[in-house]
Design a protein around this motif. Structure first.
Motif, mmCIF file in Angstrom:
data_model
loop_
_atom_site.group_PDB
_atom_site.id
_atom_site.type_symbol
_atom_site.label_atom_id
_atom_site.label_comp_id
_atom_site.label_asym_id
_atom_site.label_seq_id
_atom_site.Cartn_x
_atom_site.Cartn_y
_atom_site.Cartn_z
ATOM 1 N N ALA A 5 0.179 -20.263 6.890
ATOM 2 C CA ALA A 5 1.127 -21.194 6.289
ATOM 3 C C ALA A 5 2.421 -20.482 5.925
ATOM 4 N N ALA A 6 3.531 -21.172 6.123
ATOM 5 C CA ALA A 6 4.828 -20.617 5.749
ATOM 6 C C ALA A 6 4.807 -20.239 4.276
ATOM 7 N N GLY A 7 5.264 -19.049 3.965
ATOM 8 C CA GLY A 7 5.318 -18.577 2.597
ATOM 9 C C GLY A 7 4.028 -17.984 2.071
ATOM 10 N N ALA A 8 2.961 -17.995 2.883
ATOM 11 C CA ALA A 8 1.669 -17.474 2.427
ATOM 12 C C ALA A 8 1.620 -15.948 2.412
ATOM 13 N N ARG A 9 2.496 -15.317 3.180
ATOM 14 C CA ARG A 9 2.541 -13.854 3.228
ATOM 15 C C ARG A 9 3.894 -13.399 2.693
ATOM 16 N N PRO A 10 3.910 -12.498 1.729
ATOM 17 C CA PRO A 10 5.179 -12.120 1.075
ATOM 18 C C PRO A 10 6.098 -11.306 1.977
ATOM 19 N N SER A 11 7.386 -11.447 1.739
ATOM 20 C CA SER A 11 8.376 -10.578 2.374
ATOM 21 C C SER A 11 8.187 -9.183 1.811
ATOM 22 N N LYS A 12 8.477 -8.187 2.655
ATOM 23 C CA LYS A 12 8.391 -6.795 2.219
ATOM 24 C C LYS A 12 9.726 -6.124 2.472
ATOM 25 N N ARG A 13 10.152 -5.317 1.519
ATOM 26 C CA ARG A 13 11.362 -4.530 1.741
ATOM 27 C C ARG A 13 11.010 -3.398 2.691
ATOM 28 N N ALA A 14 11.864 -3.185 3.694
ATOM 29 C CA ALA A 14 11.618 -2.144 4.694
ATOM 30 C C ALA A 14 11.683 -0.763 4.054
ATOM 31 N N ARG A 15 10.913 0.163 4.611
ATOM 32 C CA ARG A 15 10.804 1.527 4.070
ATOM 33 C C ARG A 15 12.113 2.294 4.228
ATOM 34 N N ALA A 16 12.547 2.903 3.133
ATOM 35 C CA ALA A 16 13.833 3.621 3.105
ATOM 36 C C ALA A 16 13.881 4.777 4.089
ATOM 37 N N GLU A 17 12.748 5.397 4.404
ATOM 38 C CA GLU A 17 12.786 6.521 5.346
ATOM 39 C C GLU A 17 13.035 6.060 6.786
ATOM 40 N N HIS A 106 16.734 -10.935 13.159
ATOM 41 C CA HIS A 106 16.138 -11.003 14.491
ATOM 42 C C HIS A 106 14.621 -11.015 14.400
ATOM 43 N N LEU A 107 14.001 -11.464 15.469
ATOM 44 C CA LEU A 107 12.569 -11.276 15.665
ATOM 45 C C LEU A 107 12.408 -9.970 16.408
ATOM 46 N N ALA A 108 11.517 -9.117 15.936
ATOM 47 C CA ALA A 108 11.202 -7.858 16.610
ATOM 48 C C ALA A 108 9.765 -7.959 17.095
ATOM 49 N N MET A 109 9.579 -7.825 18.409
ATOM 50 C CA MET A 109 8.262 -7.978 19.013
ATOM 51 C C MET A 109 7.922 -6.721 19.796
ATOM 52 N N GLN A 110 6.744 -6.175 19.543
ATOM 53 C CA GLN A 110 6.288 -4.977 20.231
ATOM 54 C C GLN A 110 4.773 -4.981 20.269
ATOM 55 N N GLU A 111 4.224 -4.182 21.178
ATOM 56 C CA GLU A 111 2.778 -4.059 21.294
ATOM 57 C C GLU A 111 2.333 -2.704 20.764
ATOM 58 N N ALA A 112 1.140 -2.692 20.197
ATOM 59 C CA ALA A 112 0.572 -1.451 19.669
ATOM 60 C C ALA A 112 -0.153 -0.694 20.778
ATOM 61 N N LEU A 113 -0.031 0.605 20.759
ATOM 62 C CA LEU A 113 -0.786 1.484 21.642
ATOM 63 C C LEU A 113 -1.543 2.447 20.740
ATOM 64 N N ASP A 114 -2.849 2.373 20.773
ATOM 65 C CA ASP A 114 -3.691 3.181 19.875
ATOM 66 C C ASP A 114 -3.281 2.986 18.418
ATOM 67 N N GLY A 115 -2.937 1.751 18.061
ATOM 68 C CA GLY A 115 -2.585 1.402 16.689
ATOM 69 C C GLY A 115 -1.146 1.649 16.296
ATOM 70 N N ALA A 116 -0.357 2.303 17.143
ATOM 71 C CA ALA A 116 1.036 2.635 16.819
ATOM 72 C C ALA A 116 2.005 1.730 17.571
ATOM 73 N N VAL A 117 3.027 1.241 16.855
ATOM 74 C CA VAL A 117 4.047 0.418 17.504
ATOM 75 C C VAL A 117 5.397 1.114 17.596
ATOM 76 N N ALA A 118 5.592 2.186 16.803
ATOM 77 C CA ALA A 118 6.887 2.878 16.804
ATOM 78 C C ALA A 118 6.712 4.343 16.449
ATOM 79 N N ASP A 119 7.642 5.147 16.955
ATOM 80 C CA ASP A 119 7.748 6.552 16.582
ATOM 81 C C ASP A 119 9.123 6.696 15.939
ATOM 82 N N TRP A 120 9.140 6.927 14.627
ATOM 83 C CA TRP A 120 10.387 6.988 13.882
ATOM 84 C C TRP A 120 10.996 8.384 13.934
ATOM 85 N N LEU A 121 12.319 8.418 14.100
ATOM 86 C CA LEU A 121 13.086 9.655 14.217
ATOM 87 C C LEU A 121 14.067 9.736 13.045
ATOM 88 N N GLU A 122 15.171 10.440 13.208
ATOM 89 C CA GLU A 122 16.132 10.629 12.129
ATOM 90 C C GLU A 122 16.978 9.374 11.902
#
Length: 134
Positions: A5-17, A106-122
């Motif tokens: 349901a819309a609003g059933a899951r809270p918004s989260k502030r993105a991680r500063a790192e 935007h909508l960001a859509m990606q697939e997980a590979l072995d549980g990971a969806v992104a590799d974060w850099l600097e």
């Protein structure tokens, strides 16, 4: 079948790192295995952006509102507008976010590979971010 349901899951502030500025994330889907799709609605305040990152299976961005930028290594960022869809291939180093003066969602859509969806850099430097769009 699951209905979230819309609003059933809270918004989260993105991680500063992984982000510069104020960014809010709203979950769309994190499908259970064997599905791999993960999608978020991401709202960037003016000047906010991701850090450099890659995705093991690529990423699709679909702009819902505002004006945004998407950048690749050693290239001027490109302006993205509502209705634009961006495909970023697996392993391509990139960043995305709002323009300095306008928020972007935007909508960001990606697939997980072995549980990971992104590799974060600097973090993206001010010079990289403020480079004139192509």
């Amino acid at each position: 079948m699951d209905i979230y349901a819309a609003g059933a899951r809270p918004s989260k502030r993105a991680r500063a790192e992984w982000f510069t500025g104020t960014v809010w994330q709203d979950p769309v889907i994190e499908a259970p295995a064997p599905a791999r799709i993960r999608a978020l609605r991401v709202a960037f305040e003016p000047g906010a952006r991701t850090a450099w990152h890659t995705h093991p299976l690529g990423q699709t961005l679909h702009v819902l509102s505002g004006l945004g930028l998407v950048g690749l290594r050693d290239a001027a960022p490109q302006l993205i507008r509502p209705g634009d869809t961006v495909w970023i291939p697996p392993g391509e180093e990139h960043w995305h976010g709002a323009t300095p003066d306008t928020a972007m969602v935007h909508l960001a859509m990606q697939e997980a590979l072995d549980g990971a969806v992104a590799d974060w850099l600097e973090q993206v430097s001010e010079a990289e971010y403020r480079r004139s769009p192509a």
